[in-house]
Structures are given as structure tokens and as C-alpha cells.
Design a protein around this motif. Structure first.
Motif, PDB file in Angstrom:
ATOM      1  N   GLU A  81       0.809  -1.217   0.000  1.00  0.00           N
ATOM      2  CA  GLU A  81       0.000   0.000   0.000  1.00  0.00           C
ATOM      3  C   GLU A  81       0.843   1.268   0.000  1.00  0.00           C
ATOM      4  OE1 GLU A  81      -3.328   0.366  -0.279  1.00  0.00           O
ATOM      5  OE2 GLU A  81      -3.332  -1.803  -0.663  1.00  0.00           O
ATOM      6  N   HIS A  82       2.070   1.159   0.487  1.00  0.00           N
ATOM      7  CA  HIS A  82       2.950   2.333   0.582  1.00  0.00           C
ATOM      8  C   HIS A  82       4.323   1.974  -0.006  1.00  0.00           C
ATOM      9  CE1 HIS A  82       0.031   4.305   3.318  1.00  0.00           C
ATOM     10  NE2 HIS A  82      -0.154   3.084   3.771  1.00  0.00           N
ATOM     11  N   PRO A  83       4.409   1.875  -1.324  1.00  0.00           N
ATOM     12  CA  PRO A  83       5.668   1.458  -1.968  1.00  0.00           C
ATOM     13  C   PRO A  83       6.826   2.385  -1.598  1.00  0.00           C
ATOM     14  CG  PRO A  83       3.842   1.496  -3.536  1.00  0.00           C
ATOM     15  CD  PRO A  83       3.343   2.157  -2.290  1.00  0.00           C
ATOM     16  N   GLY A  84       7.994   1.773  -1.454  1.00  0.00           N
ATOM     17  CA  GLY A  84       9.198   2.553  -1.194  1.00  0.00           C
ATOM     18  C   GLY A  84       9.582   2.670   0.261  1.00  0.00           C
ATOM     19  N   ILE A  85       8.706   2.217   1.170  1.00  0.00           N
ATOM     20  CA  ILE A  85       9.042   2.322   2.593  1.00  0.00           C
ATOM     21  C   ILE A  85      10.037   1.234   2.982  1.00  0.00           C
ATOM     22  CG2 ILE A  85       6.801   3.311   3.189  1.00  0.00           C
ATOM     23  CD1 ILE A  85       6.052   0.540   4.363  1.00  0.00           C
ATOM     24  N   ARG A  86      10.717   1.456   4.102  1.00  0.00           N
ATOM     25  CA  ARG A  86      11.577   0.443   4.707  1.00  0.00           C
ATOM     26  C   ARG A  86      10.917  -0.044   5.991  1.00  0.00           C
ATOM     27  NH1 ARG A  86      16.684  -1.259   2.348  1.00  0.00           N
ATOM     28  NH2 ARG A  86      17.033   0.206   0.651  1.00  0.00           N
ATOM     29  N   ILE A  87      11.219  -1.277   6.353  1.00  0.00           N
ATOM     30  CA  ILE A  87      10.657  -1.867   7.567  1.00  0.00           C
ATOM     31  C   ILE A  87      11.786  -2.213   8.529  1.00  0.00           C
ATOM     32  CG2 ILE A  87       9.286  -3.730   8.548  1.00  0.00           C
ATOM     33  CD1 ILE A  87       7.603  -2.037   6.754  1.00  0.00           C
ATOM     34  N   LEU A  88      11.672  -1.728   9.751  1.00  0.00           N
ATOM     35  CA  LEU A  88      12.587  -2.102  10.825  1.00  0.00           C
ATOM     36  C   LEU A  88      11.828  -2.935  11.847  1.00  0.00           C
ATOM     37  CD1 LEU A  88      15.089  -1.901  12.747  1.00  0.00           C
ATOM     38  CD2 LEU A  88      14.090   0.251  13.588  1.00  0.00           C
ATOM     39  N   PHE A  89      12.289  -4.154  12.093  1.00  0.00           N
ATOM     40  CA  PHE A  89      11.744  -4.986  13.158  1.00  0.00           C
ATOM     41  C   PHE A  89      12.677  -4.896  14.362  1.00  0.00           C
ATOM     42  CE2 PHE A  89      10.000  -7.161   9.388  1.00  0.00           C
ATOM     43  CZ  PHE A  89       8.659  -7.242   9.748  1.00  0.00           C
ATOM     44  N   SER A  90      12.129  -4.542  15.507  1.00  0.00           N
ATOM     45  CA  SER A  90      12.935  -4.551  16.729  1.00  0.00           C
ATOM     46  C   SER A  90      12.474  -5.692  17.622  1.00  0.00           C
ATOM     47  CB  SER A  90      12.825  -3.217  17.473  1.00  0.00           C
ATOM     48  OG  SER A  90      11.510  -3.000  17.949  1.00  0.00           O
ATOM     49  N   PHE A  91      13.421  -6.234  18.383  1.00  0.00           N
ATOM     50  CA  PHE A  91      13.152  -7.378  19.255  1.00  0.00           C
ATOM     51  C   PHE A  91      13.772  -7.134  20.624  1.00  0.00           C
ATOM     52  CE2 PHE A  91      13.230  -8.972  14.939  1.00  0.00           C
ATOM     53  CZ  PHE A  91      12.142  -9.821  14.879  1.00  0.00           C
ATOM     54  N   PHE A  92      13.149  -7.713  21.630  1.00  0.00           N
ATOM     55  CA  PHE A  92      13.785  -7.752  22.940  1.00  0.00           C
ATOM     56  C   PHE A  92      14.363  -9.138  23.198  1.00  0.00           C
ATOM     57  CE2 PHE A  92      13.974  -8.157  27.552  1.00  0.00           C
ATOM     58  CZ  PHE A  92      14.683  -7.009  27.868  1.00  0.00           C
ATOM     59  N   SER A  93      13.738 -10.157  22.633  1.00  0.00           N
ATOM     60  CA  SER A  93      14.155 -11.539  22.874  1.00  0.00           C
ATOM     61  C   SER A  93      15.205 -11.993  21.866  1.00  0.00           C
ATOM     62  CB  SER A  93      12.942 -12.469  22.786  1.00  0.00           C
ATOM     63  OG  SER A  93      13.336 -13.814  22.626  1.00  0.00           O
ATOM     64  N   PRO A  94      16.297 -12.612  22.331  1.00  0.00           N
ATOM     65  CA  PRO A  94      17.290 -13.170  21.401  1.00  0.00           C
ATOM     66  C   PRO A  94      16.695 -14.218  20.465  1.00  0.00           C
ATOM     67  CG  PRO A  94      18.218 -13.024  23.606  1.00  0.00           C
ATOM     68  CD  PRO A  94      16.754 -12.711  23.737  1.00  0.00           C
ATOM     69  N   SER A  95      15.755 -15.025  20.960  1.00  0.00           N
ATOM     70  CA  SER A  95      15.162 -16.058  20.106  1.00  0.00           C
ATOM     71  C   SER A  95      14.397 -15.434  18.950  1.00  0.00           C
ATOM     72  CB  SER A  95      14.237 -16.959  20.928  1.00  0.00           C
ATOM     73  OG  SER A  95      13.151 -16.221  21.462  1.00  0.00           O
ATOM     74  N   GLY A  96      13.770 -14.287  19.197  1.00  0.00           N
ATOM     75  CA  GLY A  96      13.078 -13.595  18.121  1.00  0.00           C
ATOM     76  C   GLY A  96      14.046 -13.018  17.112  1.00  0.00           C
ATOM     77  N   TYR A  97      15.055 -12.322  17.602  1.00  0.00           N
ATOM     78  CA  TYR A  97      16.027 -11.677  16.712  1.00  0.00           C
ATOM     79  C   TYR A  97      16.788 -12.705  15.878  1.00  0.00           C
ATOM     80  CZ  TYR A  97      20.054  -8.956  15.154  1.00  0.00           C
ATOM     81  OH  TYR A  97      21.017  -8.362  14.385  1.00  0.00           O
ATOM     82  N   GLN A  98      17.249 -13.760  16.514  1.00  0.00           N
ATOM     83  CA  GLN A  98      18.110 -14.719  15.830  1.00  0.00           C
ATOM     84  C   GLN A  98      17.363 -15.566  14.807  1.00  0.00           C
ATOM     85  OE1 GLN A  98      19.744 -16.822  19.170  1.00  0.00           O
ATOM     86  NE2 GLN A  98      21.250 -15.235  19.637  1.00  0.00           N
ATOM     87  N   ASN A  99      16.073 -15.801  15.029  1.00  0.00           N
ATOM     88  CA  ASN A  99      15.318 -16.699  14.151  1.00  0.00           C
ATOM     89  C   ASN A  99      14.404 -15.974  13.171  1.00  0.00           C
ATOM     90  OD1 ASN A  99      16.062 -19.437  15.267  1.00  0.00           O
ATOM     91  ND2 ASN A  99      15.300 -18.472  17.125  1.00  0.00           N
ATOM     92  N   ALA A 100      14.409 -14.653  13.204  1.00  0.00           N
ATOM     93  CA  ALA A 100      13.553 -13.887  12.298  1.00  0.00           C
ATOM     94  C   ALA A 100      14.178 -13.831  10.912  1.00  0.00           C
ATOM     95  CB  ALA A 100      13.343 -12.476  12.847  1.00  0.00           C
ATOM     96  N   ALA A 101      13.529 -14.487   9.951  1.00  0.00           N
ATOM     97  CA  ALA A 101      13.999 -14.475   8.564  1.00  0.00           C
ATOM     98  C   ALA A 101      13.400 -13.264   7.856  1.00  0.00           C
ATOM     99  CB  ALA A 101      13.594 -15.762   7.863  1.00  0.00           C
ATOM    100  N   LEU A 102      14.256 -12.366   7.399  1.00  0.00           N
ATOM    101  CA  LEU A 102      13.799 -11.098   6.841  1.00  0.00           C
ATOM    102  C   LEU A 102      13.721 -11.125   5.323  1.00  0.00           C
ATOM    103  CD1 LEU A 102      15.817  -8.512   8.968  1.00  0.00           C
ATOM    104  CD2 LEU A 102      13.573  -9.502   9.434  1.00  0.00           C
ATOM    105  N   SER A 103      12.824 -10.300   4.797  1.00  0.00           N
ATOM    106  CA  SER A 103      12.787 -10.053   3.363  1.00  0.00           C
ATOM    107  C   SER A 103      13.912  -9.098   2.991  1.00  0.00           C
ATOM    108  CB  SER A 103      11.432  -9.456   2.966  1.00  0.00           C
ATOM    109  OG  SER A 103      10.388 -10.363   3.257  1.00  0.00           O
ATOM    110  N   LYS A 104      14.094  -8.894   1.699  1.00  0.00           N
ATOM    111  CA  LYS A 104      15.244  -8.151   1.181  1.00  0.00           C
ATOM    112  C   LYS A 104      15.356  -6.751   1.762  1.00  0.00           C
ATOM    113  CE  LYS A 104      17.301  -6.614  -3.191  1.00  0.00           C
ATOM    114  NZ  LYS A 104      17.146  -6.591  -4.670  1.00  0.00           N
ATOM    115  N   HIS A 105      14.242  -6.042   1.867  1.00  0.00           N
ATOM    116  CA  HIS A 105      14.294  -4.632   2.262  1.00  0.00           C
ATOM    117  C   HIS A 105      13.978  -4.421   3.742  1.00  0.00           C
ATOM    118  CE1 HIS A 105      14.830  -3.572  -1.888  1.00  0.00           C
ATOM    119  NE2 HIS A 105      13.717  -4.188  -2.235  1.00  0.00           N
ATOM    120  N   HIS A 106      14.081  -5.463   4.531  1.00  0.00           N
ATOM    121  CA  HIS A 106      13.793  -5.348   5.953  1.00  0.00           C
ATOM    122  C   HIS A 106      15.085  -5.302   6.762  1.00  0.00           C
ATOM    123  CE1 HIS A 106       9.591  -7.369   5.298  1.00  0.00           C
ATOM    124  NE2 HIS A 106       9.690  -6.174   4.752  1.00  0.00           N
ATOM    125  N   VAL A 107      15.000  -4.665   7.921  1.00  0.00           N
ATOM    126  CA  VAL A 107      16.130  -4.548   8.841  1.00  0.00           C
ATOM    127  C   VAL A 107      15.662  -5.017  10.212  1.00  0.00           C
ATOM    128  CG1 VAL A 107      17.844  -2.960   9.817  1.00  0.00           C
ATOM    129  CG2 VAL A 107      16.891  -2.511   7.551  1.00  0.00           C
TER     130      VAL A 107
END
Length: 429
Positions: A81-107
Motif C-alpha cells: 500500500e505504501h511502496p518505497g518504505i523500509r521496515i525495521l523490526f525490533s526485538f527484545f528476545s534473542p530467540s526472536g532476533y536470531q530466528n527472524a527471517a527477513l525479506s530483502k528490504h527489511h532490517v
């Protein structure tokens, strides 16, 4: 908020001390130290008049991996719906951060310790245009700083109950902040009424994004070992999903006074799949002569016509990654966890259409009470209830079919209104 500040500081010191020997604490501390990594910019299209320009950033906070899975369809819809945006996912849990498989334009990044200084630094560094908190994990200083910078905040998939922390004496400062959100998307109408009664006039029924990801699995068939696939498709399956010793005990006592009906088999998927634990389960249920699936899947020359004889009445699924697909071929599910600290995922089973049994400790899982109200969920408190409920489902084919139908319809109807939400947002700049 002095006590909160002291508590956060003490927590940080405790984690750093624990990191000396605790791997999870060490991963958390190392990740938070790297939380200020440079945000990648776009390619050549992001340059204007010789200067590099960063595209608008949407910050989505997920406590752990479960919330990340809920957030993925939201992120995808936002990008459409909003082309061109970037996505930042933040985590508090190491299990979330380490196992989160991101798409190309995600951080992705660890959310730093929730101090005022860190919150100011976080917002100044990432400069988000929009912030979304998934389900819960409302960090006071991060929220306060985000609001002070006039960055719109939305909370989605929020599960509220009368005794929720926000509605306690100590939760009042958080509630005051959340009233300033652009919106608070709760799971159902009952929660909407509760939220509005507590002064959250910015709330609306968003639905439960856990269902969106699960409903997608209806169209995606995962391959099972041939011997297992043949066995589950040739029999009626009672599946014990993510089960603990309590669920095994209930089944064991049932089998001491009841025979397994003709045409029914039992598939056990333990929460703990270590070989020694699976062997303990097999010993407790020796009347069924359970076999460990791993002992049979290696034989490529297995005659599938003899599968029922070879696998017998009970199979223990001692490997990861196939439980969700096994639900597709099951007739009744007994989901573990709710005789202990909390219920495991019942949605994975519900979407494939079946009655679901679980223990009494499910107050923090709204989908459990919803399944009971809908008529396909059964909360079990004692052995008598388990025996009676299981026998009704075994021998009343009309009840079994009715539960299967309403379970699937319920799962589809509970999906979050993700596209509607994304379309309602103003242009993200």
C-alpha cells in the motif's frame, strides 16, 4: 516512574552479570550493544540532487518470534500500500532476533534497554515515520520519546482482559501513554468494550493476526514422510500437539479403562523431543505399543500397504517441523501446556477443522475461550471430563463433523483486518 527507572537499571546490570555464563543473556547484551547499526539506504533511486536520501521507515516492535510471525503479513501489506518504505523490526528476545527471517528490504535490531537516554538515541538514530507495537511489550520510555517526536504509534493484535497490567494501579502511566496512540487494534468486540470502558477511545476491532498466517497454510501443503502420510490418511487421528507429561497422563488413565475405538490411531507430538523423553512416553503408553517415527522413516523400501501394521496404533513424532502439517490430517486435537504455565498454539489445529481439548490454564490466550464459546473448544480440568469429552467425540460422528466445520469457519473469520488498516493510513513520508 523512579521505581521503573531503578528496576530497568538493575535489570541491565543483572543481565550483564548473567552474560558471563548464560548464553541467552550474553546474546541479548551483545545484540543491544549493536542496536545502533547503520540503517541501510536504498539504491540509486534514493539519491536526489547528488545526496543520498533514506526512504521512510516503519518501525515494528515484536517481543519475540511469535509476534514477528504476526507482524509479517502486516509488513507485507504496508509495503504493497505504501511502496518505497523500509521496515525495521525490533526485538527484545534473542530467540526472536536470531530466528527472524527477513525479506530483502527489511532490517532488524535489538531494542536497547528502556532508559530515557537510550530511547532518545534510538528515535534520533532510526527516525521512524510510523511505529507499530505488536500485541504487547509496551516499553515506557521508548513510547514516551516516540510520542514526544510526534511520530504516530499504533498497537495491533492487542489482547486485553480485566486484570491486564494496564488496568492496575502500577499500569496507569502506561495506560495514559497508550491513550495517545493513533489507534489500538484489539482482537474482538468484548475487548473493544473493555478498552473503551477504560478510556481507550482510540481502540477498534483489528482481529488476531495469528490467524492470518495460519489460514495461509490451508493452501500450502508440506511434505510428510511417505510412511507417516499413508498412516494418517488411512486412519482417524487423535493428535496430542506440543504435549507435556500432564497430557500423556490423562491419555494413559483413559486407556486403562477404555479401548481405542476401531479405526482410530494416536499421534503424539511432544514438546520435548529428546529421545530419552520420547522413550519415557512410549513406556507409559505401553498398552498402545508406541513407536518413534524416526526409527521407521529411514527405510525407503517400506511397503506402504503394511503401514498400519508397521506403525501400529500410536506414533511418537520425535522430530521438528511437521506438526502443523500433521494437524491437516487429524480429527481431534489435545493441545498441551494448559495444565502448566500456558497453552500452546491451538490455532494451527483449529484452521484445519477439528474439536480441540486443552487444560484449564488458558486465561492469557483469548483464542481458547473463543473456541469454547464457538463450540469446538473443550477445557479439561480433571480425568472424568477428559474421558467423557473424548468418548463423545469418538462415538458421535455428528458432533465431530459439527466441531470440524465451525472450527474452520471460526479460524477464517478471526483473521485481522490488515488490508483495511493499511489502506486507512495516510501516506507515509
Amino acid at each position: 516512574m523512579l521505581l521503573y527507572t531503578i528496576a530497568i537499571r538493575c535489570f541491565g546490570l543483572l543481565m550483564r552479570f548473567s552474560a558471563l555464563w548464560n548464553l541467552k543473556a550474553r546474546n541479548l547484551m551483545q545484540g543491544q550493544d549493536l542496536a545502533w547499526a547503520t540503517l541501510p539506504t536504498g539504491g540509486e533511486n534514493d539519491k536526489s540532487e547528488g545526496e543520498s536520501k533514506k526512504p521512510p521507515l516503519v518501525w515494528i516492535h515484536c517481543a519475540s518470534l511469535g509476534e514477528f510471525e504476526m507482524a509479517k503479513p502486516i509488513a507485507s501489506a504496508l509495503e504493497n500500500e505504501h511502496p518505497g518504505i523500509r521496515i525495521l523490526f525490533s526485538f527484545f528476545s534473542p530467540s526472536g532476533y536470531q530466528n527472524a527471517a527477513l525479506s530483502k528490504h527489511h532490517v532488524k535490531a535489538y531494542l536497547p534497554l528502556d532508559t530515557q537516554q537510550n530511547a532518545k538515541k534510538w528515535i534520533a538514530h532510526w527516525q521512524p515515520s510510523l511505529a507499530i507495537f505488536i500485541k504487547y511489550d509496551f516499553w515506557f520510555n521508548c513510547i514516551k520519546e516516540t510520542l514526544s517526536q510526534q511520530i504516530p504509534i499504533h498497537a495491533l493484535g492487542v489482547a486485553l482482559r480485566p486484570r491486564h497490567f494496564l488496568f492496575t494501579f502500577f499500569g496507569k502511566p502506561w495506560l495514559k501513554l497508550i491513550r495517545k496512540f493513533q489507534s489500538v487494534g484489539v482482537i474482538n468486540k468484548a475487548m473493544l468494550t473493555l478498552a473503551q470502558n477504560k478510556g481507550l477511545n482510540n481502540s477498534f476491532v483489528f482481529g488476531d493476526p495469528k490467524f492470518n498466517r495460519t489460514v495461509q497454510r490451508l493452501e500450502t501443503i508440506q511434505l510428510l514422510p511417505k510412511i507417516l502420510l499413508h498412516w494418517v490418511t488411512q486412519n482417524n487421528i487423535l493428535i496430542l500437539g506440543s504435549c507435556w507429561p500432564a497430557e500423556i497422563s490423562f491419555l494413559n488413565h483413559y486407556l486403562k479403562i477404555n479401548e481405542l475405538p476401531v479405526g482410530w490411531k494416536i499421534l503424539i507430538a511432544p514438546h520435548d523431543i529428546r529421545t530419552e523423553h520420547c522413550q519415557e512416553i512410549a513406556k507409559k503408553l505401553e498398552v498402545l505399543k508406541p513407536i518413534l517415527l524416526s526409527n521407521h522413516t529411514h527405510n525407503k523400501d517400506t511397503d506402504l500397504s503394511n503401514t498400519s501394521t508397521e506403525l501400529g496404533d500410536c506414533v511418537i513424532l520425535d522430530s521438528m517441523g511437521t506438526l502443523a502439517e500433521c494437524y491437516r490430517h487429524s480429527k481431534i486435537a489435545f493441545i498441551g501446556g494448559a495444565f502448566g504455565k500456558g497453552l500452546h498454539n491451538i490455532i494451527e489445529a483449529a484452521v484445519f477443522g477439528m474439536p480441540i481439548l486443552f487444560g484449564p490454564n488458558h486465561s492469557k490466550f483469548p483464542e481458547a475461550q473463543q473456541s469454547i464459546d464457538a463450540g469446538f473448544g473443550f477445557s479439561i480440568s480433571n480425568q472424568t471430563e477428559f474421558n467423557e469429552t473424548l468418548n463423545r467425540l469418538f462415538f458421535d460422528s455428528n458432533l465431530l463433523a459439527h466441531c470440524a466445520e465451525i472450527s474452520k469457519q471460526f479460524s477464517i473469520s478471526q483473521q485481522a483486518h490488515i488490508l483495511k488498516f493499511c489502506k486507512s493510513l495516510p501516506k507515509i513520508v
